[in-house]
Design a protein around this motif. Structure first.
Motif: not given
Ligand SMILES: Cc1ncc(COP(=O)(O)O)c(C=O)c1O
Length: 486
Positions: A411-413, A416-419, A455-456
């Protein structure tokens, strides 16, 4: 144009070198060139994974892994051509000259953010006022106005602005006279700040596992951990979900212990229609840049009792008497919030209803899309609560935890900033010495292994959510079909 450092390997290099390069550039890909610097192709970490699964090893040449069909543009092309070329698949474009020599590259950096501040209200105007009047330290009208606005919104009577959510917690413990020899119950799954504050106070943190639905302290496990030394429970309303306050308050009343509510992530959340923070003896909030409202760094400490509030006000200001300058009544701190930060806070409070509405709209859009994915559990509202959903945090079902890191990475690639969520405290070295012999925290560990925050930020659009949905559906097809999920 970007420099070519850490993004190029030659066709004679081994795949292990390409992996190192990709690891350094965090772009998930590198370019392969020949000895004349002519572009041979783009190599993604997905290409490498597929190659390794097929038959190749880390000692094989990059050429074996190369996807030769590679999209590139001339380095003189205009910006609109570049912008139009980016799509879900193409996020990294090599730029070459007429002879296909690699000159540079471009990448689509427009991230879908986990969280970011919105500062386009009166922030600038109020900051200007501070600068023009010279009131930039912690005296100045905005501090009091900010406290008042916060109090009006949360309906917590006694609010004091402080320098961070962490100093608010330290001040809470000091005000309640918690010290060496005392014990304080804390959830095992939390941001470390409340636990650090307990340790700095000299007391011992006693960890309790969390509830699988709410991510908050499991109230059914608290009583077993109470001893004669227990002075307080810190409840953390994690990711915006309120803890079960009815049961926790009953325990506290019965056992005569204090409650501190850490509401850093839960501004805008309600329990039985009352704002969180109205239940404990003390409650704390954070205004770090990723929170519902921000002052850059900053926090608020709120009290039930005026006596506690007055004590904390003195402690916040070096322990100095209110009536006699430089006369110290307590060994205090400097935990004050500046007028500059409070000015931003005032502007943010003017829009708090919009911030909450925006989050709930985001959640509605997420829920309507992601509920179609039966391998996920979506966040919700358990009990008599209204969740302000600080971060929209999903759980992978069943045995899919092994895919968590891969999903986050991919997702980050794609921007999409997921953590991943917070590490359970029991896993980390500095906290291990506070664990009791038979402590086990299966739920914290399970949640850690299965959860992903998506992402929020306030600018996440419906179309962004569709994109996130597309990627997550793709994982179902690629990873899950291989395994026994279906
Ligand atoms: C649950 C929790 N408590 C406390 C804090 C600390 O707040 P601050 O960063 O303002 O010190 C945070 C995070 O920022 C948090 O998430």
């Amino acid at each position: 144009m970007n420099k070519l450092k850490n993004i190029v390997v030659t066709e004679n290099d081994k795949i292990s070198k390409a992996l190192k390069v990709i690891n350094l550039n965090s772009l998930g890909a590198c370019f392969v060139v020949d000895h004349n610097n002519t572009l041979k192709g783009v190599l993604t970490d997905g290409d490498i994974r597929r190659g390794l699964i097929k038959r190749y090893s880390l000692n094989d040449s990059v050429i074996n892994f190369l996807n030769k069909k590679c999209f590139y543009l001339n380095f003189k092309c205009n910006k609109s051509t570049i912008a139009k070329s980016f799509n879900n698949k193409i996020r990294l474009i090599p730029l070459v000259d007429k002879k296909k020599k690699l000159i540079s590259y471009v990448t689509d950096k427009s991230k879908i953010s986990l969280a970011k501040p919105v500062l386009d209200g009166n922030e600038f105007k109020y900051l200007n006022e501070c600068i023009n009047t010279g009131w930039i330290s912690s005296t100045g009208k905005f501090v009091k106005i900010f406290e008042k606005k916060f109090s009006n919104f949360t309906k917590i009577k006694h609010c004091l602005a402080v320098s961070s959510g962490t100093t608010a917690l330290q001040l809470a413990l000091k005000t309640l006279n918690i010290k060496y020899g005392d014990e304080v119950i804390v959830p095992n799954l939390t941001f470390a700040s409340p636990v650090n504050a307990v340790i700095h106070s000299g007391a011992k943190p006693v960890f309790v596992d969390v509830n699988e639905n709410t991510y908050c302290i499991d109230e059914t496990l608290i009583e077993k951990k109470i001893t004669k030394k227990t002075k307080a429970i810190i409840v953390v309303h994690l990711y915006g979900h309120p803890s079960n306050m009815t049961r926790i308050l009953n325990i506290a009343k019965k056992r005569k212990i204090k409650i501190i509510e850490d509401c850093a992530e839960a501004l805008g959340s309600y329990y039985r229609k009352k704002h969180v923070g109205r239940f404990g003896d003390v409650s704390t909030f954070s205004f770090f840049g990723n929170k519902l409202i921000t002052t850059g760094e900053g926090g608020m400490i709120c009290f039930k009792s005026k006596i506690h509030r007055d004590k904390a006000e003195i402690l916040r200001d070096h322990g100095m008497s209110k009536n006699l300058k430089y006369w110290h009544e307590e060994i205090g701190f400097n935990f004050r919030l500046t007028n500059l930060q409070s000015a931003i806070g005032c502007a943010q409070m003017e829009r708090i209803k919009w911030f909450i509405k925006n989050k709930l709209y985001l959640v509605k859009n997420y829920n309507s899309k992601l509920s179609k994915l039966d391998f996920l559990t979506l966040p919700g509202e358990y009990g008599p609560v209204n969740n302000s959903y600080w971060l929209y945090t999903i759980k992978l079902n069943k045995d899919l935890s092994k895919y968590k890191n891969r999903i986050i990475k991919e997702l980050n690639f794609y921007g999409i900033e997921a953590r991943q969520i917070f590490f359970p405290m029991s896993l980390m070295r500095p906290y291990k010495k506070y664990l009791n012999k038979n402590d086990k925290f299966p739920v914290s560990l399970k949640l850690f292994n299965h959860s992903i925050s998506l992402p929020s930020a306030y600018d996440v659009k419906k179309s962004d959510i569709s994109k996130i949905y597309e990627y997550l559906s793709k994982f179902k097809n690629t990873f899950i079909i291989q395994k026994k999920y279906l």
